[in-house]
Design an enzyme around this catalytic site. Structure first.
Site, PDB file in Angstrom:
ATOM      1  N   ASN A   1       0.920  -1.235  -0.077  1.00 13.97           N
ATOM      2  CA  ASN A   1       0.102   0.184  -0.084  1.00 13.97           C
ATOM      3  C   ASN A   1       0.871   1.326   0.160  1.00 13.97           C
ATOM      4  O   ASN A   1       1.410   1.693   0.770  1.00 13.97           O
ATOM      5  CB  ASN A   1      -0.841  -0.057   1.106  1.00 13.97           C
ATOM      6  CG  ASN A   1      -1.887   1.101   1.267  1.00 13.97           C
ATOM      7  OD1 ASN A   1      -1.824   2.066   0.538  1.00 13.97           O
ATOM      8  ND2 ASN A   1      -2.722   1.066   2.264  1.00 13.97           N
TER       9      ASN A   1
ATOM     10  N   HIS B   1     -12.378   3.312  -0.123  1.00 10.11           N
ATOM     11  CA  HIS B   1     -12.129   2.435   0.942  1.00 10.11           C
ATOM     12  C   HIS B   1     -13.076   1.094   0.571  1.00 10.11           C
ATOM     13  O   HIS B   1     -13.589   0.352   1.362  1.00 10.11           O
ATOM     14  CB  HIS B   1     -13.079   2.663   2.285  1.00 10.11           C
ATOM     15  CG  HIS B   1     -12.218   3.968   3.077  1.00 10.11           C
ATOM     16  ND1 HIS B   1     -13.032   5.045   3.604  1.00 10.11           N
ATOM     17  CD2 HIS B   1     -10.932   4.376   3.264  1.00 10.11           C
ATOM     18  CE1 HIS B   1     -12.252   5.998   4.132  1.00 10.11           C
ATOM     19  NE2 HIS B   1     -10.799   5.485   3.802  1.00 10.11           N
TER      20      HIS B   1
ATOM     21  N   GLU C   1      -7.409  -4.826   5.243  1.00 10.07           N
ATOM     22  CA  GLU C   1      -7.428  -4.574   3.858  1.00 10.07           C
ATOM     23  C   GLU C   1      -6.592  -5.487   3.142  1.00 10.07           C
ATOM     24  O   GLU C   1      -6.738  -5.997   1.985  1.00 10.07           O
ATOM     25  CB  GLU C   1      -7.315  -3.065   3.578  1.00 10.07           C
ATOM     26  CG  GLU C   1      -8.565  -2.472   4.334  1.00 10.07           C
ATOM     27  CD  GLU C   1      -8.238  -1.040   4.414  1.00 10.07           C
ATOM     28  OE1 GLU C   1      -7.619  -0.546   5.439  1.00 10.07           O
ATOM     29  OE2 GLU C   1      -8.737  -0.066   3.755  1.00 10.07           O
TER      30      GLU C   1
END
Ligand code: AMP
Length: 396
Positions: free
Chosen positions: A7, A179, A381
């Site tokens: 990320n 998101h 995530e």
């Protein structure tokens, strides 16, 4: 299969190495303050923990250092780079083009770069992470998991602004949503937990950034962020919903430049603007000391969320569960209680004792008589990115 999840932000690279399909976490960490003084590197395995301050001038150096730690004879978790079969990248903006997780090739990279017009703060660092990972892990397949993809199912009735049509058709001005990886993960966990074939769920991702999604039968049908992540709920430093007339007033009457307005709305507003604190932990501590502004900021945030719950219940014509997730959603009993107070008309009743307990997995905090289940589900995530990358490669 070992999957490295990356990320990549403007000055940070968060990473996790996961073993799929077992879903085992092998290590995780973050390179932070990249390109700024005193870069930080955190690295954690089951057996080791490293935290160091060093110089990382760019993403290339950050990821290089991460790769060195992964391979380190003492604290590493792999012997050879070739063990990493896939690198899964979180990409924030995939426009209307990417409704699914996608294998990265030159065309996909070009599109990700092109969508930087819509999300310059996010897509350019995401792109940089991909380029560096390709160089460092040439044997791995690179996969993009888009935060906007989950929201591609939002129907026209909810994804269009009432602006001249050509801004939608020619310039892509519409609701994209964000998101998505988190909303998808927790909604699927909730559906599994509830055991429902048909479901009407509202997911609340309340962290530094905050957003809500109406998830009907597993699909996003409406979402509180829009063309950009600035809109919707009150966030750490973003205002959320705002009358656009305020912007003209700031520019015309108060002498703000557009850059200053941008900075004001995204970096100086929200909880920070209301209280002087961005972090809800500080605000809650201030509430304990009788700080009225901090009390009001929590009430304003909860009130905004309640209005969205009402709207999404109407949009879905019903509600089975609401799900709290992310830093605030998972940890703040006060925010959860504030949101769920006086919501019995909607069938939402909190069990105050359960609201104070903390557990690892899905936690039900509604009362036995509540018609709507209230759940706390930690978001994962990186695991969701790894699972989607695995599914893409495996199914091929
Ligand atoms: P995230 O963006 O998901 O990492 O969430 C970050 C935010 O979660 C922080 O800014 C805090 O406001 C909030 N947070 C984290 N832990 C707590 C806690 N124990 N109580 C209240 N808020 C918390």
């Amino acid at each position: 299969m070992k999957i490295l999840v990356i990320n990549s932000g403007s000055s940070s690279i968060k990473f996790q190495l996961l073993q799929l399909p077992e879903e085992t976490l092998l290590c995780k960490g973050m390179a932070d303050r990249i390109g700024v003084n005193n870069s930080q590197l955190e690295y954690k395995t089951q057996a080791a923990q490293i935290k160091e301050t060093l110089a990382l001038n760019n993403h290339q150096q950050g990821l290089q250092k991460i790769a060195e730690l992964l391979l380190d004879p003492k604290v590493g978790v792999i012997q050879d780079k070739s063990e990493i079969a896939v690198v899964g990248h979180r990409v924030v903006q995939g426009g209307s083009l990417f409704a699914e997780t996608t294998l990265i090739n030159d065309r996909v990279k070009q599109e990700i770069q092109a969508f930087a017009d819509l999300a310059p703060l996010h897509n350019l660092p995401n792109y940089a992470g991909i380029v560096v990972a390709e160089q460092l892990f040439p044997g791995a397949q690179q996969v993009a998991v888009f935060d906007t993809a989950f929201h591609q199912s939002i129907p026209e009735v909810a994804n269009q602004y009432a602006l001249p049509k050509k801004l939608y058709t020619e310039h892509g001005i519409q609701v994209y949503g964000f998101h998505g990886v988190s909303h998808q993960y927790v909604s699927q966990q909730a559906i599994q937990y509830l055991g429902l074939k048909q479901s009407k769920i509202i997911t609340l991702h309340l962290g530094n950034g905050c957003s809500m999604t109406a998830v009907k039968d597993g699909q996003s049908i409406d979402h509180s962020m829009g063309f950009t992540p600035s809109t919707g709920l009150i966030m750490g430093s973003r205002s959320g919903d705002l009358d656009p007339g305020i912007i003209f007033h700031l520019v015309d009457k108060l002498g703000y430049t557009l850059d200053e307005v941008n900075n004001l709305v995204n970096k100086q507003s929200g909880l920070l603007g209301l209280t002087g604190y961005r972090d809800l932990r500080d605000i809650e501590a201030q509430v304990g000391q009788g700080n009225r502004d901090c009390q009001l900021a929590i009430e304003l945030s909860a009130y905004r969320i309640k209005k969205y719950i009402g709207a999404y219940t109407a949009a879905m014509n019903g509600l089975d569960a609401i799900v709290f997730t992310a830093g605030i959603g998972e940890n703040s009993q006060l925010m959860r209680a504030s949101v769920c107070t006086d919501m019995d008309y909607y069938g939402i009743e909190l069990d105050q004792d359960k609201n104070q307990q903390k557990s690892e997995g899905v936690q039900e905090i509604s009362s036995g008589t509540s018609a709507v289940k209230v759940l706390v589900i930690p978001t994962k995530e990186e695991l969701e990115i790894a699972k989607q990358a695995y599914a893409l490669i495996y199914n091929d």
